[in-house]
Design an enzyme around this catalytic site. Structure first.
Site, PDB file in Angstrom:
ATOM      1  N   CYS A  95      35.016  45.081  48.409  1.00 36.98           N
ATOM      2  CA  CYS A  95      34.494  45.429  47.767  1.00 36.98           C
ATOM      3  C   CYS A  95      35.019  46.088  47.178  1.00 36.98           C
ATOM      4  CB  CYS A  95      33.174  46.328  47.886  1.00 36.98           C
ATOM      5  SG  CYS A  95      31.527  46.123  46.679  1.00 36.98           S
ATOM      6  N   CYS A 246      30.837  45.731  39.351  1.00 44.75           N
ATOM      7  CA  CYS A 246      31.632  45.086  40.235  1.00 44.75           C
ATOM      8  C   CYS A 246      32.531  44.603  40.061  1.00 44.75           C
ATOM      9  CB  CYS A 246      30.856  43.913  40.546  1.00 44.75           C
ATOM     10  SG  CYS A 246      31.904  42.789  41.581  1.00 44.75           S
TER      11      CYS A 246
END
Length: 310
Positions: A95, A246
């Protein structure tokens, strides 16, 4: 159910952090004593019954993570491993926002010391990543991007179809790996992006083997301002739902737009606007003929506490 799962973690200190609104529960586990189950992760990340977050990140020595002992031997400077789980408890490879929040957490915990301008190596399921501390945030070198369905993409410039909830017609898309899977579709205008229903996962066909995060992007008009290309993005994250940001998705979105525009001048600097703020993406050539993808942006801790017994 949630009360039972949380009670099993009673007394464990935690922090809550975010990077452009992508939020995480952060746990320090320097002795690798607190392996969390998927059910415990889902309980901690639940926004009504738990602490709330898009995911959970556990800081644990790389050498203590089963299956990653070799990574620790080959990259001993990557002492800390980013054990990242999605909101639903499923494992995620990487991530981009999370790794910035993770390094900020390590710094705040006193587990590392990184002067501004210095870098730190972090272990992850997507390989070792280098994170540099900036004056106003962090820059994470996420390594090279790639095409998941390379042969199809090379032939048609698209390799997938994406159908948002409520749409009758699917959109052409490109599936990109940033160490984790993404499928990117372009929209013609910002209002269409605003009106998207991302409550449930868009349909992706063919879907990457382990599922996919899905990004919808709109390029700015004009695309380039002062040498930086700009675009807007919304994302539905695999195992989470729509998130405010994101990081790897922003990189995948920029990579897809860049791939589609490859017949024109190559653009290496991108600014990606997400609902939670703004992140930077840079493509940097490497000595082996590939290119690294560097994600930059802020990170912050907003709360600390101890998990309660009831």
């Amino acid at each position: 159910m949630y009360r039972t799962e949380l009670a099993q973690l009673a007394g464990l200190p935690f922090a809550k952090g975010h990077a452009t609104g992508n939020d995480f529960v952060l746990l320090a586990d320097p002795e690798a004593k607190h392996e969390v189950t998927p059910e415990q992760v889902a309980a901690l990340c639940h926004r009504r019954f738990g602490i709330g977050g898009d995911g959970l990140i556990r800081a644990v020595p790389t050498s203590q993570v089963p299956g990653f002992e070799q990574q620790a031997l080959e990259q001993p400077k990557a002492y800390w491993f980013m054990d990242y789980r999605n909101n639903d408890g499923s494992i995620a490879e990487m991530c981009g926002n999370g790794v910035r929040a993770f390094v900020h957490f390590l710094l705040a915990e006193g587990l590392v010391n990184i002067p501004i301008g210095a870098s730190l190596l972090i272990g992850s399921r997507a390989g070792v990543k280098e994170v540099t501390r900036l004056a106003d945030g962090y820059a994470a070198n996420l390594g090279p991007w790639g095409l998941i369905f390379e042969e199809q993409a090379a032939a048609d410039s698209v390799d997938s179809m994406v159908k948002p909830r409520g749409w009758e017609q699917a959109l052409p898309a490109l599936s990109i790996t940033m160490g984790n899977p993404h499928t990117v579709a372009a929209l013609p205008d910002a209002q269409m992006l605003e009106n998207l229903d991302l409550f449930s996962a868009p349909e992706v066909s063919p879907a990457p083997p382990n599922g996919s995060n899905v990004e919808f992007v709109v390029p700015s008009e004009p695309l380039i301002t002062d040498g930086v290309a700009q675009l807007k993005m919304r994302v539905h994250e695999r195992g989470v739902g729509e998130t405010l940001s994101c990081g790897t998705g922003a990189c995948a979105a920029a990579a897809a737009m860049r791939y589609w525009a490859r017949g024109t001048a190559l653009i290496n600097q991108w600014a990606v606007e997400v609902p939670g703020g703004l992140v930077g993406v840079e493509f940097a050539p490497t000595d082996d003929g590939k290119e690294d993808t560097i994600l930059s942006g802020p990170a912050a801790l907003v709360a600390r506490g101890v998990i309660g017994a009831n």
